[in-house]
Design a protein around this motif. Sequence first.
Motif, mmCIF file in Angstrom:
data_model
loop_
_atom_site.group_PDB
_atom_site.id
_atom_site.type_symbol
_atom_site.label_atom_id
_atom_site.label_comp_id
_atom_site.label_asym_id
_atom_site.label_seq_id
_atom_site.Cartn_x
_atom_site.Cartn_y
_atom_site.Cartn_z
ATOM 1 N N LEU A 167 0.922 -1.014 -0.409
ATOM 2 C CA LEU A 167 -0.046 -0.284 -0.161
ATOM 3 C C LEU A 167 1.047 1.719 0.056
ATOM 4 O O LEU A 167 0.441 2.433 0.749
ATOM 5 N N ARG A 168 2.004 1.393 -0.750
ATOM 6 C CA ARG A 168 3.123 2.825 -1.111
ATOM 7 C C ARG A 168 2.265 3.168 -1.859
ATOM 8 O O ARG A 168 2.121 3.167 -2.434
ATOM 9 N N ARG A 169 2.525 4.818 -1.196
ATOM 10 C CA ARG A 169 1.353 5.207 -2.281
ATOM 11 C C ARG A 169 2.788 6.991 -2.844
ATOM 12 O O ARG A 169 2.166 7.183 -4.120
ATOM 13 N N GLY A 170 3.724 7.515 -2.030
ATOM 14 C CA GLY A 170 4.234 8.197 -2.449
ATOM 15 C C GLY A 170 5.417 7.309 -3.101
ATOM 16 O O GLY A 170 5.378 6.522 -2.994
ATOM 17 N N LYS A 171 5.675 8.128 -3.879
ATOM 18 C CA LYS A 171 7.409 8.487 -4.692
ATOM 19 C C LYS A 171 8.141 8.466 -5.642
ATOM 20 O O LYS A 171 7.919 9.967 -5.784
ATOM 21 N N THR A 172 9.536 8.651 -4.273
ATOM 22 C CA THR A 172 10.235 9.239 -4.961
ATOM 23 C C THR A 172 11.760 8.598 -4.541
ATOM 24 O O THR A 172 11.500 7.705 -4.813
ATOM 25 N N ASP A 173 13.233 9.310 -5.577
ATOM 26 C CA ASP A 173 13.784 8.143 -5.542
ATOM 27 C C ASP A 173 14.882 7.674 -4.509
ATOM 28 O O ASP A 173 14.840 6.038 -3.487
ATOM 29 N N LYS A 174 14.458 8.188 -3.024
ATOM 30 C CA LYS A 174 14.714 7.685 -1.334
ATOM 31 C C LYS A 174 13.761 6.566 -1.654
ATOM 32 O O LYS A 174 14.177 4.836 -0.798
ATOM 33 N N LEU A 175 12.522 6.774 -1.511
ATOM 34 C CA LEU A 175 11.233 5.127 -1.336
ATOM 35 C C LEU A 175 11.694 4.632 -1.804
ATOM 36 O O LEU A 175 11.566 3.213 -1.438
#
Length: 324
Positions: free
Chosen positions: A110-118
């Motif tokens: 259920l991962r919602r955000g998306k950045t390079d670190k995430l």
Amino acid sequence: MTRFSFLGGCMFVLGLDVGKSELYARLLQIPEPGKFVPLGTGKSVPNTAKGHEQLLAWMRKSGAGGEGTSVVMESTSVYWERVAMTLYEAGCRISVVNAAQIKFFAKSTLRRGKTDKLDADLIGRFGAVMHPARWMPPAADLVELRALLHARDNIVELSTVEAGRHHAMDHRYQPSSKALGFCEARQALLAQQLVEVNEAINALVLTSVRLQTDVTLLRSIPGIGSLTAAVLLVETMHLSQMESSNQWAAYAGLSPVPRQSGNFTGRTHISKIGNARLRRAFYLCALTASRMKNGFGNFYRHLTSQGKPKKVDLARVLWRRSSV
């Protein structure tokens, strides 16, 4: 700390999000099977030789590195290759996974955000939970053969484009002789490059005993020529890495996908989740074999005589060929 059999004895998992110019790393420590503890806040380094050395130094500072560390990354275009080789030569255990696997793993959490670190953190967690297969660098002759075959594909594609342009120019109301000359010059250059790349492919196969043996073995199968045999070798990076026909079919995206729920039964089709170049090569082989007077051709004609759809019949021939 007690060592245990996890990912080949690995005590750390490094999730690596690979970009064209930057690498984002997330290090996880494995205290015991099934558990992982993030270390620090991650690391960002340039995707250059100097940046790779900085990444190794940062890993060693945290006690990671060598055979005790599993590095997991996505197969992002070609930008992962150099860092994978650097970390492999440093003794790390490397896993290169399909980006789709990470995408669906993110949905399962259920991962919602998306950045390079995430993404780096997610890739590391995927490695800790899913234990992906180990990547080994291919032999130099296979890497060179793959580069030549891909170059040949580009030449053939450009030749097709130029042929279409030439045809369109010929049918213009007022064709330009100068523009037509430019097009013909490009066609001549591409034709010469096609001859040269074919010669380079043949020369490379002849100079490698292993490649020559494998190509000869594949050519013994009806419908497979020298060029297709070379494609099969480079897209699997060696025949020995495929232990069963099911692996061949799945890797090429030829495995059947059933559609059934309760009393509903839908049409079964191939998954197409796999290597498109390999799938295309198998399709062309099946198309050639279907026209021959042999077991494959007889099987195809037997299916079509029963009123089966031709594409379904070819898919069955594909499945049979992948089982050879």
